[in-house]
Write an enzyme that holds these catalytic residues in place. Structure first.
Site, mmCIF file in Angstrom:
data_model
loop_
_atom_site.group_PDB
_atom_site.id
_atom_site.type_symbol
_atom_site.label_atom_id
_atom_site.label_comp_id
_atom_site.label_asym_id
_atom_site.label_seq_id
_atom_site.Cartn_x
_atom_site.Cartn_y
_atom_site.Cartn_z
ATOM 1 N N GLU A 93 24.459 5.012 8.117
ATOM 2 C CA GLU A 93 24.805 4.667 6.733
ATOM 3 C C GLU A 93 23.977 5.468 5.748
ATOM 4 O O GLU A 93 22.825 5.780 6.012
ATOM 5 C CB GLU A 93 24.452 3.197 6.470
ATOM 6 C CG GLU A 93 25.300 2.226 7.202
ATOM 7 C CD GLU A 93 24.825 0.804 6.940
ATOM 8 O OE1 GLU A 93 24.123 0.555 5.940
ATOM 9 O OE2 GLU A 93 25.171 -0.051 7.761
ATOM 10 N N CYS A 106 20.223 7.612 -0.697
ATOM 11 C CA CYS A 106 19.342 6.967 0.281
ATOM 12 C C CYS A 106 19.868 7.310 1.670
ATOM 13 O O CYS A 106 21.025 7.029 1.981
ATOM 14 C CB CYS A 106 19.368 5.459 0.044
ATOM 15 S SG CYS A 106 18.515 4.515 1.322
ATOM 16 N N CYS A 113 16.679 1.375 15.009
ATOM 17 C CA CYS A 113 15.250 1.406 14.699
ATOM 18 C C CYS A 113 14.537 0.542 15.733
ATOM 19 O O CYS A 113 15.100 -0.428 16.226
ATOM 20 C CB CYS A 113 15.023 0.822 13.299
ATOM 21 S SG CYS A 113 13.301 0.860 12.743
ATOM 22 N N CYS A 117 11.290 -5.285 12.319
ATOM 23 C CA CYS A 117 11.002 -6.133 11.154
ATOM 24 C C CYS A 117 11.982 -7.317 11.142
ATOM 25 O O CYS A 117 13.181 -7.133 11.321
ATOM 26 C CB CYS A 117 11.113 -5.330 9.856
ATOM 27 S SG CYS A 117 9.900 -4.008 9.760
ATOM 28 N N CYS A 120 15.264 -7.406 8.806
ATOM 29 C CA CYS A 120 16.038 -6.179 8.670
ATOM 30 C C CYS A 120 17.191 -6.101 9.665
ATOM 31 O O CYS A 120 17.038 -6.439 10.838
ATOM 32 C CB CYS A 120 15.107 -4.982 8.855
ATOM 33 S SG CYS A 120 15.942 -3.401 8.679
ATOM 34 N N GLU A 161 12.980 4.398 11.041
ATOM 35 C CA GLU A 161 11.613 4.557 10.555
ATOM 36 C C GLU A 161 11.305 6.059 10.537
ATOM 37 O O GLU A 161 11.131 6.680 11.590
ATOM 38 C CB GLU A 161 10.649 3.792 11.482
ATOM 39 C CG GLU A 161 9.174 4.113 11.315
ATOM 40 C CD GLU A 161 8.665 4.051 9.863
ATOM 41 O OE1 GLU A 161 8.978 3.088 9.150
ATOM 42 O OE2 GLU A 161 7.952 4.987 9.458
ATOM 43 N N SER A 215 5.990 -0.098 3.097
ATOM 44 C CA SER A 215 6.585 -1.434 3.161
ATOM 45 C C SER A 215 5.499 -2.430 3.527
ATOM 46 O O SER A 215 5.114 -2.549 4.682
ATOM 47 C CB SER A 215 7.699 -1.448 4.212
ATOM 48 O OG SER A 215 8.698 -0.539 3.839
ATOM 49 N N CYS A 334 20.232 -2.413 4.475
ATOM 50 C CA CYS A 334 20.326 -1.345 5.476
ATOM 51 C C CYS A 334 20.882 -1.896 6.779
ATOM 52 O O CYS A 334 20.443 -2.908 7.272
ATOM 53 C CB CYS A 334 18.947 -0.776 5.797
ATOM 54 S SG CYS A 334 17.834 -0.712 4.444
HETATM 55 N N1 SAH Z 1 11.516 2.014 8.100
HETATM 56 C C1 SAH Z 1 11.192 2.283 6.737
HETATM 57 C C2 SAH Z 1 12.393 2.496 5.838
HETATM 58 C C3 SAH Z 1 13.569 1.595 6.020
HETATM 59 S S1 SAH Z 1 13.993 0.276 5.038
HETATM 60 C C4 SAH Z 1 10.322 1.188 6.175
HETATM 61 O O1 SAH Z 1 10.064 0.227 6.872
HETATM 62 O O2 SAH Z 1 9.838 1.330 5.069
HETATM 63 C C5 SAH Z 1 13.626 0.450 3.367
HETATM 64 C C6 SAH Z 1 12.991 -0.809 2.783
HETATM 65 O O3 SAH Z 1 13.876 -1.932 2.809
HETATM 66 C C7 SAH Z 1 11.747 -1.245 3.549
HETATM 67 O O4 SAH Z 1 10.768 -1.639 2.633
HETATM 68 C C8 SAH Z 1 12.261 -2.434 4.331
HETATM 69 O O5 SAH Z 1 11.212 -3.263 4.737
HETATM 70 C C9 SAH Z 1 13.198 -3.061 3.337
HETATM 71 N N2 SAH Z 1 14.197 -3.977 3.908
HETATM 72 C C10 SAH Z 1 14.790 -3.955 5.111
HETATM 73 N N3 SAH Z 1 15.652 -4.977 5.232
HETATM 74 C C11 SAH Z 1 15.629 -5.632 4.063
HETATM 75 C C12 SAH Z 1 16.322 -6.782 3.565
HETATM 76 N N4 SAH Z 1 17.205 -7.446 4.302
HETATM 77 N N5 SAH Z 1 16.051 -7.172 2.298
HETATM 78 C C13 SAH Z 1 15.161 -6.487 1.542
HETATM 79 N N6 SAH Z 1 14.491 -5.415 1.952
HETATM 80 C C14 SAH Z 1 14.703 -4.997 3.212
#
Ligand code: SAH
Length: 344
Positions: A93, A106, A113, A117, A120, A161, A215, A334
């Site tokens: 995406e 973006c 991944c 988290c 996510c 990531e 993050s 995402c």
């Molecule tokens: N892996 C990287 C980038 C991917 S996500 C990272 O962890 O930073 C980009 C941002 O969106 C990150 O801060 C992630 O923690 C956040 N994110 C992921 N899922 C989310 C959700 N459901 N709601 C809000 N933020 C989210």
């Protein structure tokens, strides 16, 4: 024989390959421009290249072109979310957002991944594979073609990531900011990481002018562990130290991302601890109202709670904004569009 991924090469590498084929070096410049400025869809379009060389290229190289499978458009703000298919059938995406300051894309850095988290959607099925530099670039190229306007800002905040795909990420940044390519200023490129400390330190040493977004999502090690398994490996203070190191090496202010989750990390005490943790740092906090994911049961904070949290941080002298939710009416978070597609 696997075909060579010529879109992942810089001009020097392209030149070396062409010299090997017995071609003149100026051909590299021409071909590089077809790939990275004109964004061609087939070798046929290289009109200043002889038929003979084109044939050689077709036989030995591939172009890496992503296939647009679905586009969702937001009726609220025009945000567009793209589902692309890769050569091997995997899906990723990307998102296009229009801001006052320009067009921002973006992009994803991996298929899936492995960071885990808890909130996510991208990580639900684990990591499938890394994206190549060409696959990262082509997300931007395809979107730019679709929109018909120049992309000025790129954030690596989609699926994956980026610092878990370090070498390819670095190559991607170099190609993206190359003045003979799309020439996007490094200051307009943001890379977001969950905090892989050794790679953050390595990145600092590259002395790029990109913005590093971290993050954070929690004010303490204890709370961070509940949300982000990566905290088992790198303790919160190690992560903050690495951020400070990045600032010292590059002069670039760190952005901290903090997704607010109702009843989990959004109370007054969290704001106080967060302010203390970041005290004295030259940084910026981006508060993100969590985007609820069907498979997880986290809720958004109340809007008043979000405002209170922001005010509290400001009282402590911290630079903070609430991220505008772009494309709220489409599968925003995402990994959700890809997930829904694969379930269909
Ligand atoms: N892996 C990287 C980038 C991917 S996500 C990272 O962890 O930073 C980009 C941002 O969106 C990150 O801060 C992630 O923690 C956040 N994110 C992921 N899922 C989310 C959700 N459901 N709601 C809000 N933020 C989210």
């Amino acid at each position: 024989m696997d075909k060579k991924d010529m879109k992942s090469w810089n001009q020097k590498e392209l030149e070396a390959f062409l010299l090997e084929l017995g071609e003149k070096s100026f051909r590299a410049k021409q071909i590089y421009s077809w790939l990275h400025v004109k964004h061609i869809d087939s070798f046929e379009e290289m009109t200043n290249i002889s038929q003979k060389l084109k044939e050689k290229l077709v036989n030995t190289c591939k172009l890496t072109i992503l296939k647009k499978i679905e586009v969702q458009c937001s009726n609220i703000d025009g945000t567009r979310k793209y589902l692309f298919e890769l050569e091997d059938g995997n899906m990723i995406e990307s998102v296009w957002m229009h801001y006052k300051h320009g067009n921002s894309v973006c992009i994803s850095s991996q298929v899936g991944c492995r960071m885990g988290c808890r909130f996510c959607a991208s990580t639900l099925d684990g990591l499938v594979r890394n994206l190549t530099p060409a696959e990262m670039l082509d997300q931007i190229y395809q979107i730019q073609k679709d929109i018909g306007e120049r992309v000025s800002h790129v954030v690596v905040m989609g699926m994956g990531e980026p610092l878990d795909n370090y070498e390819n990420l670095l190559k991607f940044i170099q190609l993206l900011s190359d003045e003979k390519g799309l020439n996007i200023s490094q200051r307009n490129i943001t890379v977001s990481t969950c905090g892989i400390v050794p790679n953050m330190r390595q990145l600092a040493k590259e002395k790029l002018q990109i913005t590093l977004a971290l993050s954070l999502h929690a004010p303490s090690q204890k709370k961070r562990l509940l949300l982000m398994p990566v905290a088992n490996k790198y303790e919160i203070h190690q992560v903050i130290d690495a951020c400070n190191y990045y600032f010292v090496q590059t002069g670039r202010r760190i952005t901290f991302e903090y997704s607010l989750i109702g009843g989990v990390n959004d109370c007054e005490e969290d704001a106080r601890q967060l302010a203390k943790l970041l005290q004295g740092m030259n940084c910026h906090i981006n508060l993100i109202p969590i985007n609820p994911v069907k498979e997880r049961d986290f809720k958004q904070s109340q809007s008043q709670t979000i405002l209170d949290f922001k005010n509290k941080l400001e009282k402590y002298g911290i630079n903070v904004t609430i991220r505008r939710e772009m494309g709220r009416d489409i599968d925003g978070a995402c990994g959700q569009l890809r997930k829904r597609f694969s379930e269909r």
